[in-house]
Design an enzyme around this catalytic site. Structure first.
Site, PDB file in Angstrom:
ATOM      1  N   ASP A  14       0.800  -1.224   0.000  1.00 29.33           N
ATOM      2  CA  ASP A  14       0.000   0.000   0.000  1.00 29.33           C
ATOM      3  C   ASP A  14       0.836   1.278   0.000  1.00 29.33           C
ATOM      4  OD1 ASP A  14      -2.165  -1.749   0.134  1.00 29.33           O
ATOM      5  OD2 ASP A  14      -2.144  -1.735   2.322  1.00 29.33           O
ATOM      6  N   LYS A  17       1.785   2.132  -5.117  1.00 30.56           N
ATOM      7  CA  LYS A  17       2.324   1.559  -6.366  1.00 30.56           C
ATOM      8  C   LYS A  17       1.411   1.857  -7.553  1.00 30.56           C
ATOM      9  CE  LYS A  17       2.304  -2.498  -4.302  1.00 30.56           C
ATOM     10  NZ  LYS A  17       2.044  -2.084  -2.915  1.00 30.56           N
ATOM     11  N   GLY A  41      -4.674  -4.248  -3.781  1.00 31.88           N
ATOM     12  CA  GLY A  41      -5.645  -3.183  -4.039  1.00 31.88           C
ATOM     13  C   GLY A  41      -4.842  -1.951  -4.406  1.00 31.88           C
ATOM     14  N   HIS A  42      -4.859  -1.586  -5.674  1.00 33.09           N
ATOM     15  CA  HIS A  42      -4.052  -0.466  -6.166  1.00 33.09           C
ATOM     16  C   HIS A  42      -4.963   0.682  -6.572  1.00 33.09           C
ATOM     17  CE1 HIS A  42      -0.460  -3.337  -7.206  1.00 33.09           C
ATOM     18  NE2 HIS A  42      -0.823  -3.384  -5.937  1.00 33.09           N
ATOM     19  N   GLN A 231       1.796  -6.336  -3.345  1.00 31.16           N
ATOM     20  CA  GLN A 231       2.291  -6.520  -1.989  1.00 31.16           C
ATOM     21  C   GLN A 231       3.620  -5.765  -1.881  1.00 31.16           C
ATOM     22  OE1 GLN A 231       1.063  -9.785  -3.599  1.00 31.16           O
ATOM     23  NE2 GLN A 231      -0.699  -8.564  -3.063  1.00 31.16           N
ATOM     24  N   SER A 419       5.433  12.049  -4.143  1.00 29.34           N
ATOM     25  CA  SER A 419       4.001  12.203  -4.406  1.00 29.34           C
ATOM     26  C   SER A 419       3.381  12.944  -3.235  1.00 29.34           C
ATOM     27  CB  SER A 419       3.388  10.807  -4.557  1.00 29.34           C
ATOM     28  OG  SER A 419       1.986  10.872  -4.466  1.00 29.34           O
TER      29      SER A 419
HETATM   30  P1  GDP Z   1      -0.802   0.309  -3.532  1.00 25.66           P
HETATM   31  O1  GDP Z   1      -1.379  -0.972  -3.060  1.00 25.66           O
HETATM   32  O2  GDP Z   1       0.679   0.379  -3.300  1.00 25.66           O
HETATM   33  O3  GDP Z   1      -1.154   0.654  -4.945  1.00 25.66           O
HETATM   34  O4  GDP Z   1      -1.424   1.458  -2.609  1.00 25.66           O
HETATM   35  P2  GDP Z   1      -2.976   1.582  -2.134  1.00 25.66           P
HETATM   36  O5  GDP Z   1      -3.771   2.092  -3.258  1.00 25.66           O
HETATM   37  O6  GDP Z   1      -3.429   0.348  -1.467  1.00 25.66           O
HETATM   38  O7  GDP Z   1      -2.821   2.640  -0.964  1.00 25.66           O
HETATM   39  C1  GDP Z   1      -2.265   3.904  -1.183  1.00 25.66           C
HETATM   40  C2  GDP Z   1      -3.311   4.963  -0.734  1.00 25.66           C
HETATM   41  O8  GDP Z   1      -2.671   6.218  -0.617  1.00 25.66           O
HETATM   42  C3  GDP Z   1      -4.417   5.142  -1.745  1.00 25.66           C
HETATM   43  O9  GDP Z   1      -5.594   5.505  -1.068  1.00 25.66           O
HETATM   44  C4  GDP Z   1      -3.910   6.300  -2.602  1.00 25.66           C
HETATM   45  O10 GDP Z   1      -4.962   7.040  -3.220  1.00 25.66           O
HETATM   46  C5  GDP Z   1      -3.231   7.134  -1.566  1.00 25.66           C
HETATM   47  N1  GDP Z   1      -2.066   7.922  -2.017  1.00 25.66           N
HETATM   48  C6  GDP Z   1      -1.121   7.598  -2.934  1.00 25.66           C
HETATM   49  N2  GDP Z   1      -0.168   8.557  -2.986  1.00 25.66           N
HETATM   50  C7  GDP Z   1      -0.527   9.494  -2.100  1.00 25.66           C
HETATM   51  C8  GDP Z   1       0.076  10.723  -1.660  1.00 25.66           C
HETATM   52  O11 GDP Z   1       1.136  11.123  -2.099  1.00 25.66           O
HETATM   53  N3  GDP Z   1      -0.593  11.431  -0.685  1.00 25.66           N
HETATM   54  C9  GDP Z   1      -1.770  11.002  -0.153  1.00 25.66           C
HETATM   55  N4  GDP Z   1      -2.327  11.731   0.796  1.00 25.66           N
HETATM   56  N5  GDP Z   1      -2.350   9.850  -0.533  1.00 25.66           N
HETATM   57  C10 GDP Z   1      -1.734   9.098  -1.483  1.00 25.66           C
HETATM   58  P1  IMO Z   2      -0.994  -4.244  -2.281  1.00 25.99           P
HETATM   59  O1  IMO Z   2      -0.534  -4.762  -3.635  1.00 25.99           O
HETATM   60  C1  IMO Z   2      -0.983  -4.760   2.024  1.00 25.99           C
HETATM   61  C2  IMO Z   2      -1.106  -8.856   3.567  1.00 25.99           C
HETATM   62  C3  IMO Z   2      -2.355  -9.308   4.273  1.00 25.99           C
HETATM   63  C4  IMO Z   2      -1.778 -10.353   5.204  1.00 25.99           C
HETATM   64  C5  IMO Z   2      -0.672 -10.988   4.376  1.00 25.99           C
HETATM   65  C6  IMO Z   2      -1.092 -12.264   3.659  1.00 25.99           C
HETATM   66  O2  IMO Z   2      -2.266  -3.510  -2.304  1.00 25.99           O
HETATM   67  O3  IMO Z   2       0.140  -3.506  -1.625  1.00 25.99           O
HETATM   68  P2  IMO Z   2      -2.678 -12.919   1.621  1.00 25.99           P
HETATM   69  O4  IMO Z   2      -4.054 -12.452   1.262  1.00 25.99           O
HETATM   70  O5  IMO Z   2      -1.652 -12.636   0.588  1.00 25.99           O
HETATM   71  O6  IMO Z   2      -2.670 -14.333   2.094  1.00 25.99           O
HETATM   72  O7  IMO Z   2      -2.289 -12.040   2.929  1.00 25.99           O
HETATM   73  O8  IMO Z   2      -0.299 -10.020   3.419  1.00 25.99           O
HETATM   74  N1  IMO Z   2      -1.331  -8.316   2.211  1.00 25.99           N
HETATM   75  C7  IMO Z   2      -1.246  -7.026   1.889  1.00 25.99           C
HETATM   76  N2  IMO Z   2      -1.030  -5.945   2.668  1.00 25.99           N
HETATM   77  N3  IMO Z   2      -1.115  -4.614   0.704  1.00 25.99           N
HETATM   78  C8  IMO Z   2      -1.295  -5.690  -0.099  1.00 25.99           C
HETATM   79  O9  IMO Z   2      -1.283  -5.598  -1.447  1.00 25.99           O
HETATM   80  C9  IMO Z   2      -1.424  -6.969   0.495  1.00 25.99           C
HETATM   81  N4  IMO Z   2      -1.646  -8.217   0.022  1.00 25.99           N
HETATM   82  C10 IMO Z   2      -1.582  -9.040   1.072  1.00 25.99           C
HETATM   83  O10 IMO Z   2      -2.964  -8.258   4.961  1.00 25.99           O
HETATM   84  O11 IMO Z   2      -1.169  -9.733   6.311  1.00 25.99           O
HETATM   85 MG    MG Z   3      -2.917  -1.662  -1.775  1.00 30.43          MG
END
Ligand code: GDP
Ligand code: IMO
Ligand code: MG
Length: 435
Positions: A14, A17, A41-42, A231, A419
């Site tokens: 998270d 990415k 979840g991206h 991840q 960012s």
């Molecule tokens: P990913 O899994 O690495 O793609 O990241 P996620 O989407 O799960 O979580 C990143 C969260 O931070 C999302 O809600 C994005 O919209 C938000 N986000 C990304 N970059 C920034 C930033 O520079 N500032 C803020 N405030 N939010 C951001």
């Molecule tokens: P993105 O791509 C954050 C965590 C789960 C759990 C462990 C194992 O959005 O960064 P799984 O479902 O793979 O068996 O879970 O890994 N986990 C993540 N945490 N971002 C993710 O993906 C994750 N995908 C799995 O919370 O601790």
């Molecule tokens: Mg994510």
């Protein structure tokens, strides 16, 4: 011949990415996922719209670019179908530019049941899985019993499906797991199986490709390919905080196995880190803040899982972990996200080393999960101003630039960009793109 660039998370996921991939996509011809599945979840935000992708690469909104789901990815057809519908609702026809590897493995409904059974059997030691069936599906891949995307076209698919499902049922019963009470979206296993089978038609309407040939041909033709990680480093099956990890190689090496490219074909490795740190699910997190500051990071940063909605644990940036991530992945440049979340902080801290049993170390010990690890913190003055409207790296507040310079110094890796909001437009490159 070009090289394949890699973008991956350096913490526990998270990091942003999806957002950075979306921003970088105009500079590439192909965006390819190489591991993970619907546990990811991206989030992408632009033009006042927010979209969360799970299996589909984050270049999908650029309809002139090819998006590829590689052999290392796991596909849950019903979740895939839902993602396609969500994109259609936003006017995106993914059939135009999304290709799927024939060799990507399938997540069956009974894999998801086994995920629940495994977690239940672990009791207090549970991992906090997203329950999307990741562990059981990769288990079947390694056990050589899995089913692949290309198998959906075989005449004996139904029999092979039934055989695998029956194995799962036997295992669940042996674990005293109550199959009858299992639900996905309120449906029993049998009910969900029906909608899962129906969703295969959507999957089959996409182009299945020999993705290893496709990617290598692209590189030979001089096309630019970006591999998108899911991840992150500290959830890697080999080098993460095992067993509190996911079941794939999330690291640069995973690009080679998840897309079929040689190690010598790897180009830039872009590592994403938040300006602080989060973790969702169980497992060690030395810099976690169980206080008001941690709550503030969670609330201001909207730190709730994009896949499960669970609150993320929050804390200071962890440099020993980041250095480890840079070493294992060969990171050539850093992208730092979300410093804006700390705009109002008087002080921001970074953990530069750990104290374990009175000893100072900056290495990740084997007993990371069980040792009492005290983070040694270095405080920095906060920048105490909004970053909204800042249009260049140079124009960032000096206190934030000092904080970022310390991250570069501590990791030995240059920062490419920062960012400062969830929106696509708010990425400040340190040097003008192309210079
Ligand atoms: P990913 O899994 O690495 O793609 O990241 P996620 O989407 O799960 O979580 C990143 C969260 O931070 C999302 O809600 C994005 O919209 C938000 N986000 C990304 N970059 C920034 C930033 O520079 N500032 C803020 N405030 N939010 C951001
Ligand atoms: P993105 O791509 C954050 C965590 C789960 C759990 C462990 C194992 O959005 O960064 P799984 O479902 O793979 O068996 O879970 O890994 N986990 C993540 N945490 N971002 C993710 O993906 C994750 N995908 C799995 O919370 O601790
Ligand atoms: Mg994510």
């Amino acid at each position: 011949m070009t090289k394949i660039d890699v973008l991956l998370g350096l913490q526990w996921g998270d990091e942003g990415k999806g957002k950075i991939v979306d921003v970088l996509t105009p500079g590439y011809d192909v965006i390819a996922r190489f591991q993970g599945g619907p546990n990811a979840g991206h989030t992408l935000e632009f033009n006042g719209m927010k979209h969360v992708l799970h299996i589909i690469p984050s270049g999908i909104f650029h309809q002139d670019k090819i998006n590829l789901i590689g052999n290392g990815v796991l596909i849950e057809p019903r979740i895939f179908q839902q993602e396609i519908k969500d994109l259609e609702a936003k006017g995106v026809d993914a059939r135009r530019n999304l290709y799927i590897s024939q060799k990507a493995h399938l997540i069956l409904p009974s894999h998801r049941m086994m995920d629940a059974a495994n977690e239940q059997s672990k009791g207090k030691a549970k991992i906090g899985s997203t329950l999307k069936g990741i562990g059981p599906a990769y288990t079947d891949k390694i056990a050589r019993t899995g089913l692949r995307v290309g198998d959906t076209l075989a005449s004996d698919f139904a029999e092979r499906y039934a055989r695998l499902k029956n194995q799962h049922l036997m295992m669940a019963r042996a674990m005293d797991y109550d199959v009858a009470q299992f639900r996905i979206d309120g449906m029993t296993l049998e009910e969900y199986e029906q909608v899962w089978m129906d969703s295969l038609a959507t999957l089959k309407s996409f182009r299945f490709v020999a993705s290893e040939y496709f990617v290598n041909r692209c590189l030979q033709e001089g096309k630019r390919v970006l591999a998108e990680g899911a991840q992150a480093m500290m959830l890697d099956i080999d080098f993460g905080t095992y067993p509190f990890v996911t079941s794939s190689n999330t690291i640069t090496a995973g690009v080679c196995t998840g897309l079929g490219v040689a190690p010598s074909a790897i180009g830039k490795v872009m590592g994403i880190t938040k300006a602080y740190c989060t973790r969702v699910g169980a497992g060690p997190f030395p810099t976690q803040l169980d206080d008001e500051t941690g709550k503030r990071l969670c609330e201001v940063g909207h730190e709730y899982g994009a896949t499960t909605g669970r609150p993320r644990r929050c804390g200071w940036i962890d440099l020993p972990a980041l250095r480890y991530a840079c070493m294992i992945n060969g990171v050539t440049e850093l992208y730092v996200t979300k410093p804006d979340v700390m705009n109002d902080f008087d002080t921001v801290s970074m953990c530069t080393a750990y104290e374990i049993d009175g000893r100072t170390t900056d290495e990740i010990p084997f007993e990371y999960n069980t040792l009492a690890i005290k983070p040694l913190l270095e405080p920095f003055a906060g920048w105490k101003q909004s970053l909204a409207g800042v249009e260049s790296y140079d124009a960032l507040p000096q206190a934030l630039k000092d904080y970022l310079a310390a991250i570069e110094r501590q990791t030995g890796v240059p920062i490419a960009a920062v960012s400062i909001s969830p929106d696509r437009k708010d990425v400040l490159f340190k040097q003008a793109v192309g210079s």
